[in-house]
Design a protein around this motif. Structure first.
Motif, PDB file in Angstrom:
ATOM      1  N   MET A   1      46.406  36.986  37.122  1.00  0.00           N
ATOM      2  CA  MET A   1      45.362  37.413  37.698  1.00  0.00           C
ATOM      3  C   MET A   1      45.344  39.175  37.915  1.00  0.00           C
ATOM      4  O   MET A   1      46.569  39.756  37.913  1.00  0.00           O
ATOM      5  N   GLY A   2      44.029  39.719  37.611  1.00  0.00           N
ATOM      6  CA  GLY A   2      43.934  41.141  37.754  1.00  0.00           C
ATOM      7  C   GLY A   2      42.986  41.248  38.958  1.00  0.00           C
ATOM      8  O   GLY A   2      42.703  40.252  39.475  1.00  0.00           O
ATOM      9  N   SER A   3      42.491  42.564  38.861  1.00  0.00           N
ATOM     10  CA  SER A   3      41.576  42.909  39.903  1.00  0.00           C
ATOM     11  C   SER A   3      40.515  43.796  39.098  1.00  0.00           C
ATOM     12  O   SER A   3      40.673  44.416  38.187  1.00  0.00           O
ATOM     13  N   CYS A   4      39.194  43.538  39.476  1.00  0.00           N
ATOM     14  CA  CYS A   4      37.944  44.295  39.076  1.00  0.00           C
ATOM     15  C   CYS A   4      38.259  45.797  39.327  1.00  0.00           C
ATOM     16  O   CYS A   4      38.470  46.261  40.452  1.00  0.00           O
ATOM     17  N   ILE A   5      38.275  46.561  38.291  1.00  0.00           N
ATOM     18  CA  ILE A   5      38.261  48.240  38.683  1.00  0.00           C
ATOM     19  C   ILE A   5      37.108  48.844  39.286  1.00  0.00           C
ATOM     20  O   ILE A   5      37.386  50.024  39.921  1.00  0.00           O
ATOM     21  N   ILE A   6      36.309  48.278  39.544  1.00  0.00           N
ATOM     22  CA  ILE A   6      35.284  48.628  40.571  1.00  0.00           C
ATOM     23  C   ILE A   6      35.260  48.081  41.938  1.00  0.00           C
ATOM     24  O   ILE A   6      35.279  48.941  42.924  1.00  0.00           O
ATOM     25  N   CYS A   7      35.169  46.879  42.038  1.00  0.00           N
ATOM     26  CA  CYS A   7      35.012  46.286  43.395  1.00  0.00           C
ATOM     27  C   CYS A   7      36.455  45.676  43.951  1.00  0.00           C
ATOM     28  O   CYS A   7      36.625  45.437  45.200  1.00  0.00           O
ATOM     29  N   GLY A   8      37.259  45.529  43.014  1.00  0.00           N
ATOM     30  CA  GLY A   8      38.664  44.993  43.411  1.00  0.00           C
ATOM     31  C   GLY A   8      38.728  43.678  43.623  1.00  0.00           C
ATOM     32  O   GLY A   8      39.904  43.059  43.781  1.00  0.00           O
ATOM     33  N   THR A   9      37.775  42.728  43.362  1.00  0.00           N
ATOM     34  CA  THR A   9      37.723  41.344  43.321  1.00  0.00           C
ATOM     35  C   THR A   9      38.830  40.756  42.345  1.00  0.00           C
ATOM     36  O   THR A   9      39.077  41.238  41.160  1.00  0.00           O
ATOM     37  N   SER A  10      39.549  39.888  42.714  1.00  0.00           N
ATOM     38  CA  SER A  10      40.729  39.164  41.963  1.00  0.00           C
ATOM     39  C   SER A  10      39.868  38.450  40.688  1.00  0.00           C
ATOM     40  O   SER A  10      38.996  37.550  40.790  1.00  0.00           O
ATOM     41  N   VAL A  11      40.157  39.056  39.649  1.00  0.00           N
ATOM     42  CA  VAL A  11      39.754  38.213  38.422  1.00  0.00           C
ATOM     43  C   VAL A  11      40.580  38.076  37.135  1.00  0.00           C
ATOM     44  O   VAL A  11      41.900  38.638  37.305  1.00  0.00           O
ATOM     45  N   ASP A  12      40.341  37.339  36.141  1.00  0.00           N
ATOM     46  CA  ASP A  12      41.268  37.271  35.020  1.00  0.00           C
ATOM     47  C   ASP A  12      40.660  38.558  34.146  1.00  0.00           C
ATOM     48  O   ASP A  12      39.820  38.425  33.605  1.00  0.00           O
ATOM     49  N   GLY A  13      41.658  39.460  34.261  1.00  0.00           N
ATOM     50  CA  GLY A  13      41.344  40.594  33.426  1.00  0.00           C
ATOM     51  C   GLY A  13      41.138  41.865  34.478  1.00  0.00           C
ATOM     52  O   GLY A  13      41.692  41.909  35.486  1.00  0.00           O
ATOM     53  N   HIS A  14      40.099  42.626  34.311  1.00  0.00           N
ATOM     54  CA  HIS A  14      39.952  43.941  34.744  1.00  0.00           C
ATOM     55  C   HIS A  14      38.343  44.318  35.012  1.00  0.00           C
ATOM     56  O   HIS A  14      38.006  45.317  35.791  1.00  0.00           O
ATOM     57  N   ILE A  15      37.482  43.208  35.065  1.00  0.00           N
ATOM     58  CA  ILE A  15      36.191  43.290  35.567  1.00  0.00           C
ATOM     59  C   ILE A  15      35.502  42.085  35.707  1.00  0.00           C
ATOM     60  O   ILE A  15      35.875  40.984  35.208  1.00  0.00           O
ATOM     61  N   CYS A  16      34.742  42.072  36.922  1.00  0.00           N
ATOM     62  CA  CYS A  16      34.034  40.929  37.463  1.00  0.00           C
ATOM     63  C   CYS A  16      32.719  40.763  36.755  1.00  0.00           C
ATOM     64  O   CYS A  16      32.200  41.500  36.080  1.00  0.00           O
ATOM     65  N   THR A 123      41.607  38.887  27.447  1.00  0.00           N
ATOM     66  CA  THR A 123      40.601  39.573  28.317  1.00  0.00           C
ATOM     67  C   THR A 123      40.605  41.086  28.005  1.00  0.00           C
ATOM     68  O   THR A 123      41.501  41.477  27.253  1.00  0.00           O
ATOM     69  N   ALA A 124      39.412  41.910  28.131  1.00  0.00           N
ATOM     70  CA  ALA A 124      39.718  43.224  27.857  1.00  0.00           C
ATOM     71  C   ALA A 124      40.785  44.027  28.848  1.00  0.00           C
ATOM     72  O   ALA A 124      41.180  43.472  29.750  1.00  0.00           O
ATOM     73  N   ARG A 125      41.097  45.097  28.068  1.00  0.00           N
ATOM     74  CA  ARG A 125      42.031  45.623  28.713  1.00  0.00           C
ATOM     75  C   ARG A 125      42.020  47.328  29.073  1.00  0.00           C
ATOM     76  O   ARG A 125      40.899  47.783  28.377  1.00  0.00           O
TER      77      ARG A 125
END
Length: 743
Positions: A1-16, A123-125
């Motif tokens: 799991m990663g986190s959205c680079i904008i809002c910090g939401t836990s997501v698979d990758g880096h963007i929700c 996922t996008a990197r």
């Protein structure tokens, strides 16, 4: 799991999912099917065709940006083959063709981050992760541009501090016989504090090139020295800071390549995958200032919107736009803050208040409303200066369109002067038609949804809404109340007989009826407001009021139009042409066509385009008038002659002209014995009469006579009334009785 680079939401990758359209993607694949629709991609212009632009998105992957997707004419697009552009992938067809969409954002810094779309990964990197992997595989990092900052090694300087500095304050000790700094360590600049020096660590020269280095954001180093040496270095640092000239935003073009100091307010903060971008506004304009500490890491986290700051930096031009690469950024307080704030407030008041201008023509109504016109113009100018979008909502009529275009003509140059973004004129100004001149809950709900989304996704201020040839009557109160819940400011410029309740629901109201002045058109009002908004376009506006009258045009406006090169026949051509296009653009307005109609460039044939369109107007209207006239029934009621037309049965419901224009023309052509004209549709009726029709009072009387029909005013401007279609016959009988009694 990663986190959205904008809002910090836990997501698979880096963007929700919510923010996927806020970031830019770089495509590393080689097949159209590897693209993801509804994402924005970086591309390069491959070539042009009559129907659009071909854009390369990746290796052997090219899409078509059709001309219908552009927000301007294809031949006015200032792209060249090889230019970097940003587009949206709307669809990938089964045959591999790629349909692209326009992006209003045409600079990387306008996105809230950049991700790498590589089909080899699920996922996008992050760009920096890809760079590290490539570096680890022995690939060379891209070289910095020729005009980039010196590398960290070249910037290294020796920092000295007071020997009394405590160990807790020291993260690296430097003495005359200490070990040399590592190759990847640099001291960015001397601190203004004599007891410490700030040192930042840079991974490579590319990081420095991408944005400004940030003093005070890196690690800390100390060195032993005597008090005299430390004091001398501190004095040198202060003197160096004083060497930066204090300049204003509007002068930055003259300081490209220079170190400067700006003082102003932070009006927006955007975190990208690289630098943090602070939008700074002073008394002359706004500019983006990039500050970099580490990719995707917030620089100067204590600096927030509405802070009054002092910023030192280097003026650079990136992708054709001026920006400042930040060296130091300090929030001011106390007397320093108050001095800058007062200076900006005084300058804002001076800039927002328009210069005194003459009326476009002699008109007692304009003279009576002089103060209100200035107040409306001040509100628009203040919105532009303070980065608040301006949204003009106008009725979908000839008068509404010409009035709205007058404000557009005046405001767009101010937006372009105030903002350095290439797309600012589309970002900070919009014009949209309204059906019936009524701002109802449906319209308000759409506007509120859009403005809240823009505030959430793009940190926009709530817009200033300017209602023209609309909004002056009680049918718009519910819509205004919804805007008021969110504090969106409102200006109404309406020639209709206004309700007093509107004055309490908006910030500024321009209304001849409430001021006790003679009736005029909305264009006469709005064009004079526009002349105050921007005195430099006054000559462009002179002929517009004459265009807005259907009959009995005041001689002063005809004379003014004639002096501008538009005789009475030309004015009529323009009005008819705009009326036709207003109907066809009533749901999706485009700026260019109406602008070309009203401001043609051919001085020898000012209505060349308008003449062709006006001819279609006359032909279509004449055909419908002939058909309708043959089917009008006349009723004699108590000495009153009422003409009645079934508009559903004897007009083309979904073609030009609309019922309002048709009934107006029928009544103008009616013989002198006809006292009133009633047009009846399935659930709507329209009334035309020689005397002024109080449509609210009329609706109440009809409702009383036909209580089962739920009769209500639809639009006071259109003089239209709604009812239940099942009670149509009862409503017709009640209407004839009421009209016969009153007219």
């Amino acid at each position: 799991m990663g986190s959205c680079i904008i809002c910090g939401t836990s997501v698979d990758g880096h963007i929700c999912d919510l923010h996927e359209e806020d970031v830019l993607f770089e495509f590393r694949g080689d097949h159209p099917n590897q693209l993801t629709t509804n994402r924005y991609y970086r591309g390069s212009v491959d070539g042009f065709a009559e129907f659009g632009v071909f854009v390369d998105i990746g290796d052997r992957v090219t899409g078509l940006l059709h001309r219908s997707e552009l927000d301007q004419r294809l031949d006015s697009l200032d792209w060249e083959p090889g230019d970097t552009v940003f587009v949206k992938v709307k669809n990938v067809r089964d045959n591999g063709n790629i349909d692209l969409g326009w992006s209003i954002r045409q600079a990387e810094r306008e996105f809230r981050g950049t991700l790498i779309d590589d089909p080899e990964f699920d996922t996008a990197r992050l760009a920096e992760d890809v760079a590290e992997d490539e570096s680890g595989n022995g690939r060379e990092e891209p070289a910095a541009d020729a005009d980039s900052e010196p590398s960290p090694d070249e910037q290294a300087v020796e920092a000295t501090t007071d020997t009394d500095s405590s160990p807790d304050d020291q993260t690296a000790e430097a003495t005359s016989d200490s070990e040399p700094l590592g190759d990847d360590q640099t001291v960015e600049a001397a601190t203004t504090d004599a007891d410490a020096a700030k040192v930042s660590q840079a991974d490579d020269s590319e990081r420095v090139e991408r944005s400004a280095s940030v003093v005070g954001q890196g690690s800390t180093a100390t060195a032993e020295s005597d008090d005299t040496s430390a004091d001398a270095e501190s004095d040198d640092a202060v003197d160096h800071q004083r060497d930066h000239p204090v300049v204003t935003v509007d002068s930055l073009d003259d300081h490209e390549g220079d170190d400067v100091r700006l003082e102003g307010e932070i009006v927006d903060v955007r975190q990208t995958s690289g630098p943090t971008v602070f939008e700074l506004r002073d008394e002359t304009g706004t500019v983006d200032c990039a500050a970099f500490v580490e990719a995707g890491v917030r620089a100067y986290p204590d600096i927030v919107e509405e802070d009054i700051v002092r910023l030192d930096g280097d003026v650079r031009r990136r992708r054709g736009e001026i920006q400042v690469e930040t060296e130091t950024l300090v929030a001011l307080d106390g007397d320093e803050r108050q001095t800058v704030a007062d200076r900006m407030a005084d300058a804002l008041d001076d800039r927002a208040r328009p210069a005194a201008v003459d009326a476009l023509a002699e008109d007692p109504t304009i003279e009576a409303l002089a103060d209100d016109l200035v107040d409306a113009a001040t509100a628009i100018r203040r919105a532009v200066i303070t980065d608040r979008p301006v949204i003009v909502r106008h009725s979908a009529t000839a008068d509404g369109y010409v009035a709205g275009v007058a404000l557009e003509r005046a405001t767009l140059p101010l937006v372009a002067d105030e903002h350095r973004r290439a797309d600012a004129q589309y970002h900070y100004f919009d014009r949209r038609p309204l059906e019936g001149g009524v701002y109802d809950m449906q319209d308000a709900t759409k506007d509120v949804t859009n403005m809240l989304e823009n505030r959430e996704r793009h940190d926009e201020k709530l817009p200033l809404f300017v209602f023209v040839a609309a909004g002056g009557t009680r049918e718009s109160l519910d819509g205004f109340d919804l805007l008021d819940v969110y504090g969106a400011p409102r200006v109404v410029i309406d020639d209709a007989v206004a309700d007093e309740a509107i004055a309490d629901s908006v910030d500024t109201l321009v209304s001849p009826s409430l001021a006790g002045a003679s009736p005029t058109t909305a264009t006469a009002l709005a064009a004079n407001v526009a002349a105050h908004v921007n005195e430099h376009v006054q000559d462009d506006l002179v002929h517009l009021p004459a265009v807005s009258f259907w009959d009995e045009t005041p001689a002063s406006y005809l004379d003014a139009a004639a002096e501008a090169g538009y005789d009475e026949a030309s004015v009529t051509e323009l009005r008819d042409a705009v009326a036709l296009e207003a109907y066809y653009q009533s749901y999706e307005d485009k700026r260019e066509l109406i602008k070309d109609l009203l401001f043609g460039d051919d001085e020898d044939d000012v209505t060349g385009l308008a003449g062709n369109v006006a001819e279609q107007f006359r032909e279509k209207l004449a055909t419908e008038v002939d058909t309708a006239t043959a089917n009008i029934e006349h009723e004699e009621i108590g000495g009153t002659t009422v003409a009645v037309l079934d508009t559903d049965a004897f007009t083309h419901r979904y073609d030009f002209p609309p019922s309002t224009i048709l009934l107006d023309e029928l009544f103008r052509q009616a013989d002198s014995e006809t006292d009133a004209l009633v047009g009846v549709a399935d659930d709507t009726l329209f009334v035309r009469a020689d005397e002024t029709v109080d449509v609210h009072d009329l609706a109440d009387a009809i409702d009383e006579a036909a209580p089962e029909a739920a009769v209500r005013t639809r639009s006071a401007r259109e003089q239209s009334i709604r009812f239940l279609s099942g009670e149509r016959d009862a409503v017709i009988d009640a209407t004839l009785a009421v009209v016969g009694e009153r007219f």
